[in-house]
Motif scaffolding. Structure first.
Motif, PDB file in Angstrom:
ATOM      1  N   VAL A  34       6.101  -8.021 -10.951  1.00  0.00           N
ATOM      2  CA  VAL A  34       5.830  -6.750 -10.292  1.00  0.00           C
ATOM      3  C   VAL A  34       6.126  -6.917  -8.812  1.00  0.00           C
ATOM      4  O   VAL A  34       5.533  -7.764  -8.148  1.00  0.00           O
ATOM      5  CB  VAL A  34       4.364  -6.321 -10.490  1.00  0.00           C
ATOM      6  N   GLY A  35       7.056  -6.144  -8.326  1.00  0.00           N
ATOM      7  CA  GLY A  35       7.374  -6.164  -6.905  1.00  0.00           C
ATOM      8  C   GLY A  35       6.307  -5.434  -6.115  1.00  0.00           C
ATOM      9  O   GLY A  35       5.504  -4.679  -6.664  1.00  0.00           O
ATOM     10  N   PRO A  36       6.262  -5.647  -4.804  1.00  0.00           N
ATOM     11  CA  PRO A  36       5.209  -5.014  -4.017  1.00  0.00           C
ATOM     12  C   PRO A  36       5.282  -3.488  -4.040  1.00  0.00           C
ATOM     13  O   PRO A  36       4.255  -2.832  -3.906  1.00  0.00           O
ATOM     14  CB  PRO A  36       5.422  -5.546  -2.601  1.00  0.00           C
ATOM     15  N   ASP A  37       6.467  -2.930  -4.210  1.00  0.00           N
ATOM     16  CA  ASP A  37       6.553  -1.471  -4.231  1.00  0.00           C
ATOM     17  C   ASP A  37       6.144  -0.890  -5.579  1.00  0.00           C
ATOM     18  O   ASP A  37       6.034   0.320  -5.718  1.00  0.00           O
ATOM     19  CB  ASP A  37       7.957  -1.001  -3.846  1.00  0.00           C
ATOM     20  N   ASP A  38       5.900  -1.731  -6.596  1.00  0.00           N
ATOM     21  CA  ASP A  38       5.435  -1.259  -7.896  1.00  0.00           C
ATOM     22  C   ASP A  38       3.988  -1.643  -8.170  1.00  0.00           C
ATOM     23  O   ASP A  38       3.412  -1.226  -9.160  1.00  0.00           O
ATOM     24  CB  ASP A  38       6.294  -1.853  -9.017  1.00  0.00           C
ATOM     25  N   ASP A  39       3.394  -2.450  -7.312  1.00  0.00           N
ATOM     26  CA  ASP A  39       2.038  -2.932  -7.513  1.00  0.00           C
ATOM     27  C   ASP A  39       1.047  -1.841  -7.092  1.00  0.00           C
ATOM     28  O   ASP A  39       1.012  -1.445  -5.926  1.00  0.00           O
ATOM     29  CB  ASP A  39       1.820  -4.192  -6.690  1.00  0.00           C
ATOM     30  N   TRP A  44      -2.054   1.208  -3.002  1.00  0.00           N
ATOM     31  CA  TRP A  44      -3.330   1.781  -2.606  1.00  0.00           C
ATOM     32  C   TRP A  44      -3.694   1.326  -1.194  1.00  0.00           C
ATOM     33  O   TRP A  44      -4.113   2.131  -0.364  1.00  0.00           O
ATOM     34  CB  TRP A  44      -4.415   1.354  -3.599  1.00  0.00           C
ATOM     35  N   HIS A  45      -3.506   0.015  -0.927  1.00  0.00           N
ATOM     36  CA  HIS A  45      -3.820  -0.499   0.406  1.00  0.00           C
ATOM     37  C   HIS A  45      -2.898   0.110   1.458  1.00  0.00           C
ATOM     38  O   HIS A  45      -3.347   0.417   2.565  1.00  0.00           O
ATOM     39  CB  HIS A  45      -3.716  -2.028   0.441  1.00  0.00           C
ATOM     40  N   MET A  46      -1.634   0.274   1.143  1.00  0.00           N
ATOM     41  CA  MET A  46      -0.707   0.869   2.102  1.00  0.00           C
ATOM     42  C   MET A  46      -1.085   2.332   2.368  1.00  0.00           C
ATOM     43  O   MET A  46      -1.012   2.800   3.505  1.00  0.00           O
ATOM     44  CB  MET A  46       0.738   0.800   1.606  1.00  0.00           C
TER      45      MET A  46
END
Length: 67
Positions: A34-39, A44-46
């Motif tokens: 899972v890449g960061p843009d799919d996590d 949620w944190h962003m």
């Protein structure tokens, strides 16, 4: 000439069979990456960091809310 056509057909058949039933050259991935843009947690944190609600700081998490 007929031997040349037979040889070409035989080589073509051998290559097709090798591609269909031969050993796999690529190993399947061990698990889902899972890449960061799919996590969902990262997103949620962003979202919290970019759009803080009133009274909430940028480091507040889902368990920090008091209801």
């Amino acid at each position: 000439m007929i031997y040349l056509l037979a040889l070409v057909g035989l080589v073509t058949l051998a290559v097709l069979l090798w591609k269909a039933f031969g050993p796999d050259t690529q190993a399947p991935p061990a698990g889902r990456v899972v890449g960061p843009d799919d996590d969902p947690e990262f997103l949620w944190h962003m979202n919290r960091r970019n759009h803080p609600r009133s009274g909430e700081g940028p480091d507040s998490g889902p368990g920090d809310r008091q209801e």
